[in-house]
Design a protein around this motif. Structure first.
Motif, short mmCIF file in Angstrom:
data_model
loop_
_atom_site.label_atom_id
_atom_site.label_comp_id
_atom_site.label_asym_id
_atom_site.label_seq_id
_atom_site.Cartn_x
_atom_site.Cartn_y
_atom_site.Cartn_z
N GLU A 29 0.86 -1.17 0.00
CA GLU A 29 0.00 0.00 0.00
C GLU A 29 0.91 1.22 0.00
OE1 GLU A 29 -3.67 1.79 2.60
OE2 GLU A 29 -3.41 -0.37 2.51
N TYR A 30 0.75 2.04 -1.07
CA TYR A 30 1.56 3.24 -1.21
C TYR A 30 0.74 4.45 -0.77
CZ TYR A 30 4.15 -0.10 -3.96
OH TYR A 30 4.82 -1.23 -4.36
N ASP A 31 1.37 5.36 -0.07
CA ASP A 31 0.71 6.55 0.44
C ASP A 31 0.57 7.57 -0.71
OD1 ASP A 31 -0.09 8.89 1.68
OD2 ASP A 31 1.30 8.68 3.35
N PRO A 32 -0.65 7.86 -1.14
CA PRO A 32 -0.84 8.82 -2.24
C PRO A 32 -0.22 10.19 -1.96
CG PRO A 32 -2.88 7.63 -1.83
CD PRO A 32 -1.93 7.27 -0.71
N ALA A 33 -0.16 10.60 -0.70
CA ALA A 33 0.41 11.90 -0.36
C ALA A 33 1.92 11.94 -0.57
CB ALA A 33 0.08 12.25 1.09
N LEU A 34 2.56 10.78 -0.65
CA LEU A 34 4.01 10.72 -0.81
C LEU A 34 4.45 10.45 -2.25
CD1 LEU A 34 4.96 8.74 2.42
CD2 LEU A 34 5.00 11.22 2.05
N ILE A 35 3.50 10.37 -3.18
CA ILE A 35 3.86 10.14 -4.59
C ILE A 35 4.43 11.43 -5.17
CG2 ILE A 35 2.97 9.63 -6.90
CD1 ILE A 35 0.81 7.91 -5.54
N PHE A 180 7.14 6.21 -5.45
CA PHE A 180 6.10 5.77 -4.53
C PHE A 180 6.76 5.40 -3.21
CE2 PHE A 180 4.65 4.80 -8.76
CZ PHE A 180 3.29 5.04 -8.75
N LYS A 181 6.12 5.72 -2.09
CA LYS A 181 6.58 5.29 -0.77
C LYS A 181 5.38 4.68 -0.04
CE LYS A 181 10.39 8.44 -0.23
NZ LYS A 181 11.07 9.43 0.58
N GLY A 182 5.67 3.62 0.68
CA GLY A 182 4.60 2.97 1.41
C GLY A 182 5.10 1.75 2.15
N LYS A 183 4.24 0.76 2.29
CA LYS A 183 4.59 -0.47 3.01
C LYS A 183 4.24 -1.68 2.17
CE LYS A 183 4.38 0.76 7.86
NZ LYS A 183 5.74 0.48 8.24
#
Length: 190
Positions: A29-35, A180-183
């Motif tokens: 799950e990638y954080d849309p705010a960090l794209i 993209f950044k996430g977990k």
């Protein structure tokens, strides 16, 4: 009609022995705010002008990543494939892959659509960085043509594909990179 049965018999009589197996499966799950996105002729990472909804629809802000091991008796070597939201059918060939207890790093080859994906996944915390590179512009194609003509070194790996390592060695840059950044956590469902 005889030809039809002959063709079917021909295909049945030749055995193709290949086996695939899952090496690892991750739910991401990638954080849309960090794209963020960087374009070649742009000075900075620009987030204000991004259509985050479209990016998430196109690339999947919720994704399942599978690393698949493919053994083929025809050539005798093992290939690893990445299957995810973007490369969702048979997968894309992985060029560089490193898996340890702590991390997974991988780069795909450049696809037929001239895109490439790169991942750095912390297996302990799940923290993930994904980069989606786009090389599908006329400047890139022109440079590739020039390098093919003027260079004795090959641009392609042993499978006849372009790799990130090769592109960097020839200073060929993508015209766009989406970050993209996430977990990503092992198993299905975060």
């Amino acid at each position: 009609m005889k030809i039809f049965f002959l063709i079917i018999f021909f295909f049945i009589s030749f055995e193709v022995k290949s086996a695939t197996s899952n090496v690892v499966k991750l739910s991401c799950e990638y954080d849309p705010a960090l794209i963020t996105k960087k374009q070649k002729n742009s000075d900075s990472l620009e987030n204000k002008q991004l259509d985050i909804v479209k990016i998430c629809e196109t690339f999947g802000c919720k994704d399942t990543i599978e690393i698949i091991k493919s053994n083929s008796d025809s050539n005798g070597h093992t290939k690893y494939l990445l299957r995810n939201f973007w490369f969702n059918h048979q997968g894309i060939l992985i060029d560089d892959l490193s898996i340890s207890n702590e991390s997974i790093t991988m780069n795909t080859v450049v696809s037929n659509a001239y895109v490439l994906e790169s991942y750095l996944i912390n297996r302990v915390t799940g923290e993930t960085e994904k980069k989606f590179y786009r090389f599908d512009n006329s400047e890139f194609f022109q440079k590739i043509s020039e390098l093919k003509k003027n260079n004795s070194q090959t641009l392609f790996n042993k499978d006849g594909r372009l790799s990130l390592k090769t592109l960097k060695s020839f200073s060929l840059e993508p015209w766009e990179v989406i970050y993209f950044k996430g977990k990503c956590l092992e198993g299905t469902g975060i």
